[in-house]
Every structure is written in C-alpha cells, then in structure tokens.
Write a protein that holds these residues in place. Structure first.
Motif, short mmCIF file in Angstrom:
data_model
loop_
_atom_site.label_atom_id
_atom_site.label_comp_id
_atom_site.label_asym_id
_atom_site.label_seq_id
_atom_site.Cartn_x
_atom_site.Cartn_y
_atom_site.Cartn_z
N THR A 122 0.70 -1.28 0.04
CA THR A 122 0.18 -0.15 0.00
C THR A 122 0.92 1.23 -0.02
O THR A 122 2.10 1.18 0.50
CB THR A 122 -0.89 0.08 1.20
OG1 THR A 122 -0.13 -0.07 2.27
CG2 THR A 122 -1.88 -1.15 1.30
N ARG B 156 0.70 5.94 -0.84
CA ARG B 156 -0.45 7.00 -1.29
C ARG B 156 0.16 7.36 -2.93
O ARG B 156 -0.81 7.50 -3.42
CB ARG B 156 0.14 8.43 -0.58
CG ARG B 156 -0.27 8.18 0.90
CD ARG B 156 -0.19 9.64 1.64
NE ARG B 156 1.39 10.18 1.50
CZ ARG B 156 2.29 9.82 2.17
NH1 ARG B 156 2.13 9.18 3.15
NH2 ARG B 156 3.66 10.47 2.22
N LYS B 157 1.34 7.11 -3.12
CA LYS B 157 1.74 7.36 -4.50
C LYS B 157 2.84 6.42 -5.03
O LYS B 157 3.47 5.99 -4.26
CB LYS B 157 2.00 8.70 -4.88
CG LYS B 157 2.08 9.25 -6.07
CD LYS B 157 2.41 10.84 -5.90
CE LYS B 157 2.56 11.34 -7.36
NZ LYS B 157 2.62 12.81 -7.52
N ASP C 197 -1.54 7.14 -8.06
CA ASP C 197 -1.80 8.13 -7.40
C ASP C 197 -3.14 7.90 -6.33
O ASP C 197 -4.08 7.74 -6.98
CB ASP C 197 -1.74 9.46 -7.73
CG ASP C 197 -1.46 10.54 -6.87
OD1 ASP C 197 -1.31 10.34 -5.60
OD2 ASP C 197 -1.66 11.82 -7.21
N GLY C 198 -2.89 7.95 -5.22
CA GLY C 198 -4.32 7.98 -4.34
C GLY C 198 -5.00 6.49 -4.12
O GLY C 198 -5.23 5.56 -4.93
N ASP C 199 -4.72 6.16 -2.90
CA ASP C 199 -4.99 4.83 -2.06
C ASP C 199 -4.58 3.72 -3.23
O ASP C 199 -5.33 2.88 -3.65
CB ASP C 199 -6.68 4.70 -2.02
CG ASP C 199 -7.06 3.49 -1.44
OD1 ASP C 199 -6.38 2.88 -0.42
OD2 ASP C 199 -8.26 2.87 -1.57
N VAL C 200 -3.39 3.53 -3.17
CA VAL C 200 -2.66 2.85 -4.09
C VAL C 200 -2.51 1.31 -3.36
O VAL C 200 -1.96 1.26 -2.33
CB VAL C 200 -1.31 3.12 -4.71
CG1 VAL C 200 -0.34 2.17 -5.74
CG2 VAL C 200 -1.36 4.59 -5.49
N ARG C 201 -2.93 0.19 -3.82
CA ARG C 201 -2.89 -1.24 -3.56
C ARG C 201 -2.43 -1.93 -4.54
O ARG C 201 -3.05 -2.09 -5.75
CB ARG C 201 -4.09 -1.59 -2.85
CG ARG C 201 -4.55 -1.11 -1.58
CD ARG C 201 -5.89 -1.28 -1.17
NE ARG C 201 -6.87 -1.66 -2.12
CZ ARG C 201 -7.94 -0.87 -2.16
NH1 ARG C 201 -8.49 -0.41 -1.15
NH2 ARG C 201 -8.73 -1.03 -3.31
N HIS D 183 -4.79 -1.31 -7.65
CA HIS D 183 -6.05 -0.39 -7.47
C HIS D 183 -5.24 1.04 -7.30
O HIS D 183 -4.42 1.11 -6.26
CB HIS D 183 -6.69 -0.64 -6.49
CG HIS D 183 -7.57 0.39 -5.85
ND1 HIS D 183 -7.13 1.37 -5.29
CD2 HIS D 183 -8.79 0.48 -6.17
CE1 HIS D 183 -8.47 2.29 -5.11
NE2 HIS D 183 -9.18 1.78 -5.59
N ALA D 184 -5.70 2.11 -7.83
CA ALA D 184 -5.20 3.19 -7.60
C ALA D 184 -6.33 4.34 -7.95
O ALA D 184 -7.09 3.93 -8.78
CB ALA D 184 -4.05 3.73 -8.31
N ASP D 185 -6.42 5.45 -7.32
CA ASP D 185 -7.54 6.44 -7.60
C ASP D 185 -7.21 7.11 -9.24
O ASP D 185 -8.09 7.58 -9.79
CB ASP D 185 -7.76 7.56 -6.64
CG ASP D 185 -8.08 6.92 -5.17
OD1 ASP D 185 -8.85 5.91 -5.29
OD2 ASP D 185 -7.91 7.96 -4.11
N ARG D 186 -5.87 7.36 -9.56
CA ARG D 186 -5.63 8.01 -10.73
C ARG D 186 -4.44 7.11 -11.08
O ARG D 186 -3.45 6.75 -10.46
CB ARG D 186 -5.13 9.30 -10.42
CG ARG D 186 -6.24 10.38 -10.10
CD ARG D 186 -5.90 11.55 -9.84
NE ARG D 186 -5.13 11.89 -8.59
CZ ARG D 186 -5.71 11.64 -7.15
NH1 ARG D 186 -6.98 11.28 -7.26
NH2 ARG D 186 -5.04 11.72 -6.10
#
Length: 184
Positions: free
Chosen positions: A91, A93-94, A121-125, A171-174
């Motif tokens: 996990t 953040r970026k 970027d954002g909630d990276v798993r 998974h990532a927001d962007r």
C-alpha cells in the motif's frame, strides 16, 4: 565543520546510512543471504473482497519503483477462476515507476504494455505473487507471500531498482502514463 550545516548533511546522508543498516540486517551475523520468515502470520492483510484475477499474473519489470507512504500491508488472497491465490499487498499514497513493462501470460490473446513513466496516485494497493528489487540499487531482495526477507517492511523514502514481479492486481485512484499497447 559549521554546526549550522549538520542538519542538511545528516538528511543527505540518511539514504546511505539506511542502506547500510538494511544490508547489515539482511546479511546478519553469519554473513549469509537474508533470512526468510515462513508463512508470515504477523503481516496478514484483510482479504481482497471483490478482486478476481487471471490464472497467470502478468509479469512486470521496471527500472525504478519509487513509492511514497509505502507499507508492506501483508499477505492476503485474491480469487481466480480456479480458486484463491496468496498475494503480497503493498500500500502507498503514490508510486512512480520508470521503464514499466507488463506482459500478460494467459492462454488467450497476450498483450504487452510499455511506458517510460507510470504514476499511480491515491489509495494505491498492489497485489503481487512475487517481487524482486534492489533497495536503493544496493541490496537485492525477493519477496513472496510464503517467504518474506528480513526486514519485511521497507521505509517510505526508499526506492527500488531492477524490479521484476508478478502483478495479480492494482488499485489506484489515478493513473498517469504515456502508454503503448502491442500484441505479440
């Protein structure tokens, strides 16, 4: 030496000192290869609900993996068409990856993805079945769900080079990239 320059010099030396400390813990008193933690129950992550992956995870390579806010969240399972598969969960953040290459390995139509720069970027798993990388380009380690090297958690300001992995799911927001898709 001017005492006012101490903080700047200390901060600039921090990555090198960290690499030496990690090397000392990985090599250990016997001077051998890094030890392994078998079936690490202490770092078990929550199941990846709703994540279904292919039977053969794509292989990826990158010349540099530079995470921000990085943690080895643990080990969990993801579903496949033939049951569950154990994976490492990273996990952050970026993350910035340079010279990223992905190749699918399923029996159907295979794809190759190539990009010089990839930023998540954002909630990276990131869910991996295997990970190899060299911490700060100095100490090369292999990570797998059933055998983690010591130390199993990498501090958030360390980068890895010579990255090779089997990537089950991301998974990532962007996602920002200059992607090129090809088929073999």
């Amino acid at each position: 030496m001017d005492p006012k320059s101490w903080p700047d010099r200390t901060l600039s030396m921090l990555p090198a000192v960290l690499a030496v400390l990690i090397a000392a813990s990985a090599v250990g008193p016997t001077g051998g290869r890094a030890g392994a933690v078998e079936a690490p129950e202490a770092v078990t992550a929550a199941p990846a609900a709703g994540v279904r992956t292919g039977l053969k995870p794509p292989t990826i390579t990158a010349s540099v993996f530079a995470p921000v806010g990085f943690a080895l969240a643990g080990v969990t399972t993801v579903d496949t068409a033939q049951g569950s598969r154990r994976v490492l969960v990273l996990t952050m953040r970026k993350a910035h990856l340079r010279d990223y290459r992905l190749s699918t390995r399923d029996d159907g139509a295979n794809l190759k993805l190539t990009t010089t720069d990839l930023t998540l970027d954002g909630d990276v798993r990131i869910y991996l079945t295997r990970l190899h990388g060299c911490i700060e380009g100095l100490i090369c380690l292999d990570f797998a769900p059933d055998a983690l090297p010591l130390p199993p958690v990498i501090p958030p300001f360390v980068f890895m080079t010579d990255v090779r992995a089997e990537q089950a799911f991301v998974h990532a927001d962007r996602l920002t990239t200059d992607i090129v898709l090809t088929s073999p």
